[in-house]
Design a protein around this motif. Sequence first.
Motif, PDB file in Angstrom:
ATOM      1  N   ASN A   1      75.920  44.543  83.398  1.00 17.37           N
ATOM      2  CA  ASN A   1      75.842  43.319  83.530  1.00 17.37           C
ATOM      3  C   ASN A   1      74.817  43.109  84.562  1.00 17.37           C
ATOM      4  O   ASN A   1      74.708  43.730  85.707  1.00 17.37           O
ATOM      5  N   ALA A   2      73.988  41.908  84.607  1.00 14.00           N
ATOM      6  CA  ALA A   2      72.951  41.548  85.410  1.00 14.00           C
ATOM      7  C   ALA A   2      72.834  40.265  85.871  1.00 14.00           C
ATOM      8  O   ALA A   2      73.473  39.359  85.017  1.00 14.00           O
ATOM      9  N   ALA A   3      72.292  39.994  86.929  1.00 14.42           N
ATOM     10  CA  ALA A   3      72.107  38.575  87.259  1.00 14.42           C
ATOM     11  C   ALA A   3      70.729  38.313  87.824  1.00 14.42           C
ATOM     12  O   ALA A   3      69.888  39.143  88.382  1.00 14.42           O
ATOM     13  N   ARG A   4      70.217  37.059  87.920  1.00 11.55           N
ATOM     14  CA  ARG A   4      68.911  36.644  88.308  1.00 11.55           C
ATOM     15  C   ARG A   4      69.013  35.579  89.139  1.00 11.55           C
ATOM     16  O   ARG A   4      69.561  34.507  88.835  1.00 11.55           O
ATOM     17  N   VAL A   5      68.256  35.495  90.328  1.00  8.63           N
ATOM     18  CA  VAL A   5      68.174  34.251  90.925  1.00  8.63           C
ATOM     19  C   VAL A   5      66.852  34.025  91.734  1.00  8.63           C
ATOM     20  O   VAL A   5      66.021  34.996  92.026  1.00  8.63           O
ATOM     21  N   GLN A   6      66.518  32.853  91.931  1.00  7.03           N
ATOM     22  CA  GLN A   6      65.284  32.802  92.526  1.00  7.03           C
ATOM     23  C   GLN A   6      65.527  32.770  94.341  1.00  7.03           C
ATOM     24  O   GLN A   6      66.422  32.573  94.637  1.00  7.03           O
TER      25      GLN A   6
END
Length: 201
Positions: free
Chosen positions: A58-63
């Motif tokens: 699982n991965a997540a991306r955020v500005q």
Amino acid sequence: MKKWVYIVIAAAILAVVAIIWGQSARITQLKDERNRYERNTETLLSNVEHYRVRDSLNAARVQSLELTVQEYERFRADDAALIKELKQRNRDLAAVNKTQSQTIIDLRAIPRDTVVIRDSVRVSSVAVHCGDAWYNFDGLLTKDEFTGKMEHRDSLLLVESVRYKRFLWWKTKRIKDRQLDCVSKSPHNSIRGLEYVVIEK
């Protein structure tokens, strides 16, 4: 007399040049601040992007959210207080990352009969053990109670990406945007929230 006229004209020209230079610097500063507020608004209005790596991780991306030290202390007071407890000076603060994760593991094990000695008395029990590279679960069930221990291990990979503004084909030093990718290497763990705050100096 002419000499004083030239001096006055030169002083006036220098004053006009200084005013133009000062106004230009102020306009550049206001544009940078406006662009920062636009990026922050876009970051706050967008959700954390969740995705998978290798079909199991699982991965997540955020500005990034860009705040000054004063803004950080105002809007993230709890985190700022915790950072002060770490004996970090505000002027040395560069970025703060915050990750929330959730671990759900489906347990499956074969119980085994065993005997435990407590206060020189043999107690019939049932022992359970299961695990993999990322967790261990050990439990012991007696007639009166269940005791157990679970260990969960994880490794988070944090990757910062920075895109720079371009002038024609050349990359400038001005940052267009930043983003942070966080990958949990444990297949049992999912990232529920991610925050990336860059402290502006």
